[in-house]
Design a protein around this motif. Structure first.
Motif, PDB file in Angstrom:
ATOM      1  N   LEU A 237       0.841  -1.192   0.000  1.00 44.17           N
ATOM      2  CA  LEU A 237       0.000   0.000   0.000  1.00 44.17           C
ATOM      3  C   LEU A 237       0.879   1.246   0.000  1.00 44.17           C
ATOM      4  N   ASN A 238       0.535   2.203  -0.853  1.00 45.72           N
ATOM      5  CA  ASN A 238       1.243   3.481  -0.916  1.00 45.72           C
ATOM      6  C   ASN A 238       0.296   4.607  -0.538  1.00 45.72           C
ATOM      7  N   VAL A 239       0.749   5.458   0.361  1.00 46.48           N
ATOM      8  CA  VAL A 239      -0.002   6.650   0.751  1.00 46.48           C
ATOM      9  C   VAL A 239       0.828   7.855   0.323  1.00 46.48           C
ATOM     10  N   VAL A 240       0.287   8.667  -0.598  1.00 42.17           N
ATOM     11  CA  VAL A 240       1.044   9.778  -1.174  1.00 42.17           C
ATOM     12  C   VAL A 240       0.377  11.095  -0.784  1.00 42.17           C
ATOM     13  N   VAL A 241       1.162  11.967  -0.153  1.00 42.41           N
ATOM     14  CA  VAL A 241       0.671  13.259   0.313  1.00 42.41           C
ATOM     15  C   VAL A 241       1.443  14.363  -0.412  1.00 42.41           C
ATOM     16  N   GLY A 242       0.714  15.358  -0.935  1.00 43.40           N
ATOM     17  CA  GLY A 242       1.342  16.483  -1.616  1.00 43.40           C
ATOM     18  C   GLY A 242       1.445  17.700  -0.713  1.00 43.40           C
ATOM     19  N   LEU A 243       2.671  18.273  -0.618  1.00 47.14           N
ATOM     20  CA  LEU A 243       2.912  19.437   0.235  1.00 47.14           C
ATOM     21  C   LEU A 243       3.478  20.588  -0.605  1.00 47.14           C
ATOM     22  N   PRO A 244       2.777  21.714  -0.709  1.00 49.56           N
ATOM     23  CA  PRO A 244       3.358  22.875  -1.398  1.00 49.56           C
ATOM     24  C   PRO A 244       4.431  23.570  -0.547  1.00 49.56           C
ATOM     25  N   HIS A 245       4.386  23.323   0.766  1.00 53.09           N
ATOM     26  CA  HIS A 245       5.377  23.884   1.687  1.00 53.09           C
ATOM     27  C   HIS A 245       5.705  22.822   2.738  1.00 53.09           C
ATOM     28  N   ARG A 246       6.800  23.029   3.429  1.00 56.26           N
ATOM     29  CA  ARG A 246       7.179  22.110   4.495  1.00 56.26           C
ATOM     30  C   ARG A 246       6.041  22.026   5.521  1.00 56.26           C
ATOM     31  N   ALA A 247       5.736  20.787   5.977  1.00 56.77           N
ATOM     32  CA  ALA A 247       4.614  20.622   6.905  1.00 56.77           C
ATOM     33  C   ALA A 247       4.771  19.312   7.672  1.00 56.77           C
ATOM     34  N   HIS A 248       3.980  19.193   8.717  1.00 56.57           N
ATOM     35  CA  HIS A 248       3.974  17.983   9.545  1.00 56.57           C
ATOM     36  C   HIS A 248       2.941  17.004   8.981  1.00 56.57           C
ATOM     37  N   ILE A 249       3.341  15.755   8.806  1.00 58.70           N
ATOM     38  CA  ILE A 249       2.428  14.711   8.320  1.00 58.70           C
ATOM     39  C   ILE A 249       2.306  13.641   9.394  1.00 58.70           C
ATOM     40  N   ARG A 250       1.061  13.280   9.704  1.00 56.28           N
ATOM     41  CA  ARG A 250       0.799  12.175  10.627  1.00 56.28           C
ATOM     42  C   ARG A 250      -0.114  11.173   9.920  1.00 56.28           C
ATOM     43  N   ILE A 251       0.332   9.920   9.827  1.00 60.59           N
ATOM     44  CA  ILE A 251      -0.458   8.872   9.168  1.00 60.59           C
ATOM     45  C   ILE A 251      -0.545   7.684  10.116  1.00 60.59           C
ATOM     46  N   ARG A 252      -1.768   7.307  10.457  1.00 58.66           N
ATOM     47  CA  ARG A 252      -1.990   6.189  11.366  1.00 58.66           C
ATOM     48  C   ARG A 252      -2.961   5.194  10.743  1.00 58.66           C
ATOM     49  N   VAL A 253      -2.789   3.924  11.120  1.00 55.20           N
ATOM     50  CA  VAL A 253      -3.624   2.840  10.590  1.00 55.20           C
ATOM     51  C   VAL A 253      -4.406   2.222  11.744  1.00 55.20           C
ATOM     52  N   TYR A 254      -5.731   2.069  11.548  1.00 52.69           N
ATOM     53  CA  TYR A 254      -6.603   1.499  12.568  1.00 52.69           C
ATOM     54  C   TYR A 254      -7.322   0.277  12.000  1.00 52.69           C
ATOM     55  N   ASN A 255      -7.654  -0.675  12.884  1.00 52.69           N
ATOM     56  CA  ASN A 255      -8.473  -1.806  12.457  1.00 52.69           C
ATOM     57  C   ASN A 255      -9.947  -1.472  12.644  1.00 52.69           C
ATOM     58  N   VAL A 256     -10.834  -2.426  12.359  1.00 49.87           N
ATOM     59  CA  VAL A 256     -12.272  -2.151  12.407  1.00 49.87           C
ATOM     60  C   VAL A 256     -12.775  -1.923  13.826  1.00 49.87           C
ATOM     61  N   LEU A 257     -11.977  -2.286  14.828  1.00 50.25           N
ATOM     62  CA  LEU A 257     -12.355  -2.041  16.218  1.00 50.25           C
ATOM     63  C   LEU A 257     -11.876  -0.682  16.706  1.00 50.25           C
ATOM     64  N   GLY A 258     -11.209   0.071  15.824  1.00 49.80           N
ATOM     65  CA  GLY A 258     -10.727   1.386  16.200  1.00 49.80           C
ATOM     66  C   GLY A 258      -9.397   1.373  16.916  1.00 49.80           C
ATOM     67  N   ARG A 259      -8.694   0.255  16.880  1.00 51.68           N
ATOM     68  CA  ARG A 259      -7.400   0.154  17.557  1.00 51.68           C
ATOM     69  C   ARG A 259      -6.269   0.546  16.611  1.00 51.68           C
ATOM     70  N   LEU A 260      -5.338   1.319  17.121  1.00 51.44           N
ATOM     71  CA  LEU A 260      -4.172   1.712  16.339  1.00 51.44           C
ATOM     72  C   LEU A 260      -3.284   0.493  16.114  1.00 51.44           C
ATOM     73  N   VAL A 261      -2.994   0.181  14.837  1.00 53.30           N
ATOM     74  CA  VAL A 261      -2.167  -0.992  14.530  1.00 53.30           C
ATOM     75  C   VAL A 261      -0.849  -0.616  13.872  1.00 53.30           C
ATOM     76  N   ALA A 262      -0.733   0.617  13.369  1.00 50.97           N
ATOM     77  CA  ALA A 262       0.524   1.036  12.743  1.00 50.97           C
ATOM     78  C   ALA A 262       0.547   2.553  12.631  1.00 50.97           C
ATOM     79  N   GLU A 263       1.758   3.103  12.625  1.00 52.26           N
ATOM     80  CA  GLU A 263       1.951   4.536  12.403  1.00 52.26           C
ATOM     81  C   GLU A 263       2.988   4.695  11.300  1.00 52.26           C
ATOM     82  N   LEU A 264       2.582   5.292  10.190  1.00 54.34           N
ATOM     83  CA  LEU A 264       3.458   5.402   9.027  1.00 54.34           C
ATOM     84  C   LEU A 264       4.277   6.682   9.038  1.00 54.34           C
TER      85      LEU A 264
END
Length: 272
Positions: free
Chosen positions: A201-228
């Motif tokens: 899986l690829n997650v691509v984010v476009g930034l016109p300027h420097r910025a903070h990116i937070r990407i998290r993955v949750y399962n169907v129960l709402g539990r955090l399973v990964a932080e990209l």
């Protein structure tokens, strides 16, 4: 006229009964002047007979704009009784939330997947939009009669699942070069993804300027399973890879956040 209610009579039983009156002065003869009394047969209502689901088969992939569910018809042993079917579908494998409808037919077509229950409460939403997306759908069918007695297809209330891929839901073209003109979640692909087939899986984010990116993955129960990602990144298109190590096949939610710019959730399906 007097009545007396009898409870918990056994099924398929013949009951004989008679009645006479009595008081402090004595008793009458038996009603109808007949000591043999009357009889009646106890026949408790029975639920519809077991029946199988047909298609989409468990684990199938369906591509298109709609899906038709099919199952075998069933009958009811009670004289004069009729059978209807309740169809339930959801993106929640526990069926804690679901959509439903009833029919007398043995097919049912779902044409709208724009909103489907997910059971996902992390972002304060029980229903997540699924338009132009890939959805892992769980479905089950219950036959019921006029007494409300029901029988689940396959004698199993857990149901089946299929992967629905809407027409036009294709992976995006390669990431363009240069600097984007606005903050954007450019793509989350392929969906479904399968690391065992080198389809990460690829997650691509476009930034016109420097910025903070937070990407998290949750399962169907709402539990955090990964932080990209959870850091500052320079301008440009930034790609993040997710292989889903140690995770089971199923539905997951990608939460992408750029403070004050992007805050969105995408559903993805992991296949193994």
């Amino acid at each position: 006229q007097h009545e007396n209610e009898l409870d918990e009579l056994p099924d398929s039983t013949t009951v004989f009964w008679r009645v006479k009156a009595s008081n402090e002065y004595g008793q009458t003869t038996w009603a109808d002047d007949d000591t043999t009394g009357w009889s009646f047969r106890v026949m408790l209502p029975t639920p519809p007979a077991e029946f199988p689901m047909w298609e989409p088969a468990d684990g199938d992939t369906v591509r298109g704009d709609s899906v038709t569910l099919q199952w075998s018809g069933t009958g009811d042993a009670d004289a004069g009784d009729s059978v209807r079917y309740e169809i339930q579908w959801t993106a929640d494998p526990t069926f804690s939330l679901f959509l439903s409808d009833t029919t007398a037919d043995t097919t049912y077509t779902i044409t709208d997947f724009s909103v489907i229950p997910s059971g996902m409460g992390t972002f304060g939403e029980d229903f997540l939009e699924a338009a132009d997306d890939t959805v892992l759908v769980y479905w089950r069918v219950r036959a019921f009669d006029r007494f409300g007695l029901g029988t689940w297809a396959n004698d199993d209330s857990t149901g089946w699942s299929f992967l629905f891929i809407e027409t036009g839901n294709e992976p995006p073209t390669p990431v363009p070069p240069g600097i984007p003109v606005e903050y954007t979640l450019w793509g989350v692909y392929p969906n479904p993804f399968n690391p065992e087939l080198n389809l990460d899986l690829n997650v691509v984010v476009g930034l016109p300027h420097r910025a903070h990116i937070r990407i998290r993955v949750y399962n169907v129960l709402g539990r955090l399973v990964a932080e990209l990602a959870d850091n500052d990144f320079p301008q440009g298109y930034r790609a993040f890879n997710f292989r889903g190590q140690g995770l089971a096949s199923g539905l997951y939610f990608i939460h992408v956040e750029v403070p004050n710019r992007i805050n969105t959730v995408k559903k993805v399906v992991l296949l193994r």
